[in-house]
Design a protein around this motif. Structure first.
Motif, PDB file in Angstrom:
ATOM      1  N   THR A  49       0.669  -1.100  -0.213  1.00 36.74           N
ATOM      2  CA  THR A  49      -0.226   0.195   0.042  1.00 36.74           C
ATOM      3  C   THR A  49       1.002   1.740   0.215  1.00 36.74           C
ATOM      4  O   THR A  49       0.147   2.485  -0.253  1.00 36.74           O
ATOM      5  N   ASP A  50       2.518   1.326  -0.107  1.00 38.59           N
ATOM      6  CA  ASP A  50       3.111   2.116  -0.042  1.00 38.59           C
ATOM      7  C   ASP A  50       3.570   2.107  -2.010  1.00 38.59           C
ATOM      8  O   ASP A  50       2.751   2.129  -2.998  1.00 38.59           O
ATOM      9  N   ASN A  51       4.660   3.154  -1.988  1.00 40.93           N
ATOM     10  CA  ASN A  51       4.620   3.530  -2.989  1.00 40.93           C
ATOM     11  C   ASN A  51       5.497   2.486  -4.003  1.00 40.93           C
ATOM     12  O   ASN A  51       6.506   2.688  -4.839  1.00 40.93           O
ATOM     13  N   SER A  52       5.662   1.438  -3.168  1.00 40.15           N
ATOM     14  CA  SER A  52       6.766   0.603  -4.594  1.00 40.15           C
ATOM     15  C   SER A  52       6.263  -0.315  -5.929  1.00 40.15           C
ATOM     16  O   SER A  52       7.271  -0.448  -6.214  1.00 40.15           O
ATOM     17  N   ALA A  53       5.401   0.481  -5.775  1.00 36.45           N
ATOM     18  CA  ALA A  53       4.458  -0.619  -6.712  1.00 36.45           C
ATOM     19  C   ALA A  53       6.232   0.833  -7.885  1.00 36.45           C
ATOM     20  O   ALA A  53       6.263   0.488  -9.323  1.00 36.45           O
ATOM     21  N   GLU A  54       5.132   1.749  -8.174  1.00 37.92           N
ATOM     22  CA  GLU A  54       6.003   3.194  -8.928  1.00 37.92           C
ATOM     23  C   GLU A  54       7.867   3.523  -8.685  1.00 37.92           C
ATOM     24  O   GLU A  54       8.367   3.419  -9.783  1.00 37.92           O
ATOM     25  N   LYS A  55       8.012   2.953  -7.625  1.00 38.52           N
ATOM     26  CA  LYS A  55       9.487   3.094  -7.696  1.00 38.52           C
ATOM     27  C   LYS A  55       9.937   1.686  -8.309  1.00 38.52           C
ATOM     28  O   LYS A  55      11.470   1.958  -8.635  1.00 38.52           O
ATOM     29  N   LEU A  56       9.339   0.175  -8.163  1.00 34.24           N
ATOM     30  CA  LEU A  56       9.994  -0.352  -8.966  1.00 34.24           C
ATOM     31  C   LEU A  56       9.928   0.150 -10.336  1.00 34.24           C
ATOM     32  O   LEU A  56      10.958  -0.488 -10.888  1.00 34.24           O
ATOM     33  N   GLU A  57       8.807   0.077 -11.134  1.00 31.84           N
ATOM     34  CA  GLU A  57       9.070   0.654 -12.100  1.00 31.84           C
ATOM     35  C   GLU A  57      10.508   1.652 -12.696  1.00 31.84           C
ATOM     36  O   GLU A  57      10.745   1.368 -14.178  1.00 31.84           O
ATOM     37  N   LYS A  58      10.192   2.344 -11.977  1.00 32.67           N
ATOM     38  CA  LYS A  58      11.632   3.396 -12.093  1.00 32.67           C
ATOM     39  C   LYS A  58      12.845   2.644 -11.814  1.00 32.67           C
ATOM     40  O   LYS A  58      13.766   2.699 -13.280  1.00 32.67           O
ATOM     41  N   ILE A  59      13.373   1.702 -11.545  1.00 28.24           N
ATOM     42  CA  ILE A  59      13.840   1.071 -10.946  1.00 28.24           C
ATOM     43  C   ILE A  59      14.779   0.003 -11.942  1.00 28.24           C
ATOM     44  O   ILE A  59      15.499   0.151 -12.455  1.00 28.24           O
ATOM     45  N   LYS A  60      12.687  -0.693 -12.155  1.00 30.35           N
ATOM     46  CA  LYS A  60      13.576  -1.812 -13.623  1.00 30.35           C
ATOM     47  C   LYS A  60      14.251  -0.867 -14.563  1.00 30.35           C
ATOM     48  O   LYS A  60      15.139  -1.264 -15.477  1.00 30.35           O
ATOM     49  N   ILE A  61      13.967   0.195 -15.272  1.00 29.56           N
ATOM     50  CA  ILE A  61      14.115   0.859 -16.886  1.00 29.56           C
ATOM     51  C   ILE A  61      16.331   1.713 -16.226  1.00 29.56           C
ATOM     52  O   ILE A  61      16.200   1.932 -17.206  1.00 29.56           O
ATOM     53  N   GLU A  62      16.417   1.675 -14.891  1.00 30.27           N
ATOM     54  CA  GLU A  62      17.240   1.638 -14.906  1.00 30.27           C
ATOM     55  C   GLU A  62      18.584   1.229 -14.537  1.00 30.27           C
ATOM     56  O   GLU A  62      19.446   1.328 -13.789  1.00 30.27           O
ATOM     57  N   LEU A  63      18.012  -0.457 -14.669  1.00 28.88           N
ATOM     58  CA  LEU A  63      19.266  -1.422 -14.885  1.00 28.88           C
ATOM     59  C   LEU A  63      20.151  -1.958 -15.294  1.00 28.88           C
ATOM     60  O   LEU A  63      19.629  -1.992 -16.772  1.00 28.88           O
ATOM     61  N   PRO A  64      20.958  -2.106 -15.511  1.00 26.28           N
ATOM     62  CA  PRO A  64      21.911  -2.647 -16.478  1.00 26.28           C
ATOM     63  C   PRO A  64      21.658  -4.013 -17.332  1.00 26.28           C
ATOM     64  O   PRO A  64      20.678  -4.867 -16.711  1.00 26.28           O
ATOM     65  N   ASN A  65      22.344  -4.373 -18.122  1.00 27.68           N
ATOM     66  CA  ASN A  65      21.490  -5.328 -19.044  1.00 27.68           C
ATOM     67  C   ASN A  65      22.091  -6.358 -18.539  1.00 27.68           C
ATOM     68  O   ASN A  65      21.502  -7.792 -18.523  1.00 27.68           O
ATOM     69  N   ASN A  66      23.254  -6.881 -17.929  1.00 21.47           N
ATOM     70  CA  ASN A  66      22.701  -7.924 -16.864  1.00 21.47           C
ATOM     71  C   ASN A  66      22.018  -8.362 -15.933  1.00 21.47           C
ATOM     72  O   ASN A  66      21.811  -9.750 -15.467  1.00 21.47           O
ATOM     73  N   ILE A  67      21.053  -7.201 -15.342  1.00 24.29           N
ATOM     74  CA  ILE A  67      19.657  -7.522 -14.545  1.00 24.29           C
ATOM     75  C   ILE A  67      18.261  -6.795 -15.479  1.00 24.29           C
ATOM     76  O   ILE A  67      18.405  -6.213 -15.745  1.00 24.29           O
ATOM     77  N   THR A  68      18.045  -8.026 -14.854  1.00 25.14           N
ATOM     78  CA  THR A  68      16.957  -8.244 -15.553  1.00 25.14           C
ATOM     79  C   THR A  68      15.827  -8.242 -13.688  1.00 25.14           C
ATOM     80  O   THR A  68      15.934  -8.818 -12.761  1.00 25.14           O
ATOM     81  N   LEU A  69      14.354  -7.364 -14.356  1.00 30.20           N
ATOM     82  CA  LEU A  69      13.340  -6.971 -12.837  1.00 30.20           C
ATOM     83  C   LEU A  69      12.328  -7.812 -13.521  1.00 30.20           C
ATOM     84  O   LEU A  69      11.795  -6.971 -14.439  1.00 30.20           O
ATOM     85  N   ARG A  70      11.122  -8.606 -13.181  1.00 31.54           N
ATOM     86  CA  ARG A  70       9.931  -9.232 -13.078  1.00 31.54           C
ATOM     87  C   ARG A  70       9.116  -8.634 -11.920  1.00 31.54           C
ATOM     88  O   ARG A  70       9.954  -9.335 -11.317  1.00 31.54           O
ATOM     89  N   ILE A  71       8.482  -8.085 -11.888  1.00 34.22           N
ATOM     90  CA  ILE A  71       7.705  -8.027 -10.998  1.00 34.22           C
ATOM     91  C   ILE A  71       6.200  -8.338 -10.781  1.00 34.22           C
ATOM     92  O   ILE A  71       5.665  -8.387 -12.021  1.00 34.22           O
TER      93      ILE A  71
END
Length: 257
Positions: A49-71
């Motif tokens: 119920t916090d802003n985890s979802a929004e933060k995760l989407e931002k983090i996802k696009i900033e990750l390097p090529n060798n790290i993939t985030l699936r939410i």
């Protein structure tokens, strides 16, 4: 670019851990910057119920090529058991049988550095499971209150007495590395492998593996628990967790289900 056969998977179940996300993923990026592994992180956002979802989407696009985030987003909080269940399913659908996955907390009390040590121990010694254990020499516990330390110790003794698994001392810590193949096969032998919904799910995984213990090679590594790095209050309700854990021990021992 790392190959798929050189992948390491993470299952991160979480509820309202927005304050810990930036440090967590910064640690992932810094640690794996010069590593050869391809990292796939399955983050199960369990009805936060916090802003985890929004933060995760931002983090996802900033990750390097060798790290993939699936939410994986749960609309409501379903509990640790369901979060792990969906995380395991997602991992099994992606990973090859010979690959390795890790379950760990997202509040920075479990470190990325130690997760890699668990992974390497399986990789180099062909273990099926490696557990970060509070009851091995050189383990460190930082920031956890004495009551929880004592209760965990008592639980460890009880489970060791009634469900003696070779080389296992810490039954309740969910910080573990698993080889995919055997775990994947055994989960199919149960109608509901993740029948526990709360924190007792971690010990229940081992209890459900107990009948197959002779076919597993399990080891432990000393745990370096950094509870002092966690932001926010614990989600664990201690009395409820004690009750459910003891109930689980009795049910599994008496009824073997």
């Amino acid at each position: 670019m790392p190959t798929k056969n050189n992948s390491i998977y993470y299952i991160l179940p979480a509820f309202n851990e927005a304050d810990n996300l930036e440090k967590l993923f910064s640690n992932f990026k810094n640690f794996y910057r010069n590593k050869k592994e391809n990292v796939i992180i399955i983050y199960v956002n369990d009805g936060s119920t916090d802003n985890s979802a929004e933060k995760l989407e931002k983090i996802k696009i900033e990750l390097p090529n060798n790290i993939t985030l699936r939410i994986l987003n749960h609309k409501i909080n379903l509990g640790l058991g369901k979060a792990l269940c969906n995380g395991f399913k997602e991992c099994f659908s992606l990973a090859e049988d010979q690959e390795i996955f890790i379950t760990m907390d997202t509040d920075n009390s479990h470190t990325v550095e130690q997760s890699y040590a668990l992974y390497k121990k399986i990789k180099e010694n062909n273990f099926d499971i490696v557990i970060a254990s509070r009851y091995r020499k050189n383990s460190k516990i930082n920031g956890l209150n004495k009551l929880r330390i004592i209760l965990s110790f008592v639980a460890a003794i009880l489970f060791k007495i009634f469900f003696n698994i070779k080389n296992v001392r810490d039954y309740t810590c969910g910080f573990r590395a698993y080889k995919v193949d055997k775990i994947k096969k055994i989960t199919k032998n149960y109608d509901n492998f993740f029948s526990e919904t709360g924190f007792s799910v971690s010990v229940d995984i081992l209890l459900k593996l107990y009948p197959y213990r002779k076919s597993f090679l399990i080891s432990e590594e000393p745990l370096d628990l950094r509870y002092d790095l966690k932001k926010g209050k614990s989600k664990m309700r201690i009395l409820k967790t004690i009750f459910l854990t003891l109930k689980l021990l009795i049910v599994r021992k008496l009824f073997k289900n």
